[in-house]
Design a protein around this motif. Sequence first.
Motif, PDB file in Angstrom:
ATOM      1  N   SER A 163      -5.187 -12.653 -32.832  1.00 22.27           N
ATOM      2  CA  SER A 163      -4.339 -13.853 -32.912  1.00 22.27           C
ATOM      3  C   SER A 163      -3.082 -13.599 -33.745  1.00 22.27           C
ATOM      4  O   SER A 163      -2.033 -14.170 -33.451  1.00 22.27           O
ATOM      5  CB  SER A 163      -5.121 -15.052 -33.449  1.00 22.27           C
ATOM      6  OG  SER A 163      -5.964 -14.678 -34.499  1.00 22.27           O
TER       7      SER A 163
ATOM      8  N   SER B  59      -0.827 -11.826 -31.366  1.00 23.73           N
ATOM      9  CA  SER B  59      -0.382 -12.810 -30.389  1.00 23.73           C
ATOM     10  C   SER B  59       0.783 -13.634 -30.934  1.00 23.73           C
ATOM     11  O   SER B  59       1.784 -13.848 -30.246  1.00 23.73           O
ATOM     12  CB  SER B  59      -1.554 -13.727 -30.038  1.00 23.73           C
ATOM     13  OG  SER B  59      -1.133 -14.741 -29.169  1.00 23.73           O
TER      14      SER B  59
ATOM     15  N   GLU C  56       0.307 -14.259 -24.886  1.00 25.51           N
ATOM     16  CA  GLU C  56      -0.874 -15.121 -24.783  1.00 25.51           C
ATOM     17  C   GLU C  56      -2.168 -14.306 -24.896  1.00 25.51           C
ATOM     18  O   GLU C  56      -2.229 -13.152 -24.492  1.00 25.51           O
ATOM     19  CB  GLU C  56      -0.755 -15.879 -23.456  1.00 25.51           C
ATOM     20  CG  GLU C  56      -1.934 -16.700 -23.041  1.00 25.51           C
ATOM     21  CD  GLU C  56      -2.922 -15.889 -22.241  1.00 25.51           C
ATOM     22  OE1 GLU C  56      -4.140 -16.064 -22.491  1.00 25.51           O
ATOM     23  OE2 GLU C  56      -2.481 -15.059 -21.412  1.00 25.51           O
ATOM     24  N   GLN C  57      -3.166 -14.917 -25.446  1.00 27.31           N
ATOM     25  CA  GLN C  57      -4.400 -14.248 -25.852  1.00 27.31           C
ATOM     26  C   GLN C  57      -5.070 -13.387 -24.779  1.00 27.31           C
ATOM     27  O   GLN C  57      -5.381 -12.208 -25.033  1.00 27.31           O
ATOM     28  CB  GLN C  57      -5.377 -15.311 -26.390  1.00 27.31           C
ATOM     29  CG  GLN C  57      -6.717 -14.789 -26.885  1.00 27.31           C
ATOM     30  CD  GLN C  57      -7.755 -14.689 -25.779  1.00 27.31           C
ATOM     31  OE1 GLN C  57      -7.914 -15.615 -24.986  1.00 27.31           O
ATOM     32  NE2 GLN C  57      -8.463 -13.562 -25.714  1.00 27.31           N
TER      33      GLN C  57
ATOM     34  N   LEU D  83      -3.163 -10.356 -23.854  1.00 22.19           N
ATOM     35  CA  LEU D  83      -3.255  -9.428 -24.969  1.00 22.19           C
ATOM     36  C   LEU D  83      -4.582  -8.687 -24.956  1.00 22.19           C
ATOM     37  O   LEU D  83      -4.631  -7.462 -25.157  1.00 22.19           O
ATOM     38  CB  LEU D  83      -3.115 -10.231 -26.255  1.00 22.19           C
ATOM     39  CG  LEU D  83      -2.683  -9.523 -27.516  1.00 22.19           C
ATOM     40  CD1 LEU D  83      -1.457  -8.676 -27.278  1.00 22.19           C
ATOM     41  CD2 LEU D  83      -2.401 -10.563 -28.596  1.00 22.19           C
TER      42      LEU D  83
END
Lengths: 97, 97
Positions: free
Chosen positions: A35, A38, A44-45, A48
């Motif tokens: 995070s 990110s 975006e998660q 990623l």
Amino acid sequence: MKCKSNTYHIFFRNLANPIKTKIISALKEKEMSVSEISKKIKVEQSKLSHALASLRFCSIVQSKQRGKQRIYYLNKQTIIPILKIIDKHKCKFCKYK
Amino acid sequence: MKCKSNTYHIFFRNLANPIKTKIISALKEKEMSVSEISKKIKVEQSKLSHALASLRFCSIVQSKQRGKQRIYYLNKQTIIPILKIIDKHKCKFCKYK
DNA sequence: AACTCATATGAATTATTTTTCATATGAAAT
DNA sequence: ATTTCATATGAAAAATAATTCATATGAGTT
């Protein structure tokens, strides 16, 4: 364990992708959770996570658990020498601006 | 002429492609015409020309005319240091066989 | 054990790259 | 100036990779 020549293109797929190179740049500074990465590179998660899986697969990054978070860090031994050369040469490499 | 960081992925697209890396390997030994490369690495002419255009674009190879033939050679200054590192590390890079 | 937060995964969609094939160009020879 | 041989180019098709989104997993909390 010996490896075939002409397979290193699999490794370089990672450096041929802007998101993956951004992750590498970010992790050069310090290790980070997913995070944090990110937030830092504005990706975006899920995207990623896919990118990280690929980097992990080629031993460019490694990870460790810290509480609920997964911390990623560069496997400096393999990637730093290459990054040095890139920094040195990148302006000559390409006719792209 | 300064270049943006995070554009080097364009350069590495070349190393992320098995045909292009084969061309590079072939040219490490000696300079060659397109048809010589084609024969050596068994890649059809047009495909080869496309690949060579991309390598040329990123200054990985250069070329000169010799009669009807076009001779390609490595721009060693930029690519050899990278190849050295690859040779040194490639067995650790990737979990692929 | 149910819940929350953080991350991973899979499958479908979309985008990008490669390949193919037909044709163009360009240098030398006739 | 026409022909031939070598290479390049463009556009369509095919292959591959990246993105998205819905959902799964897994660690810690209550």
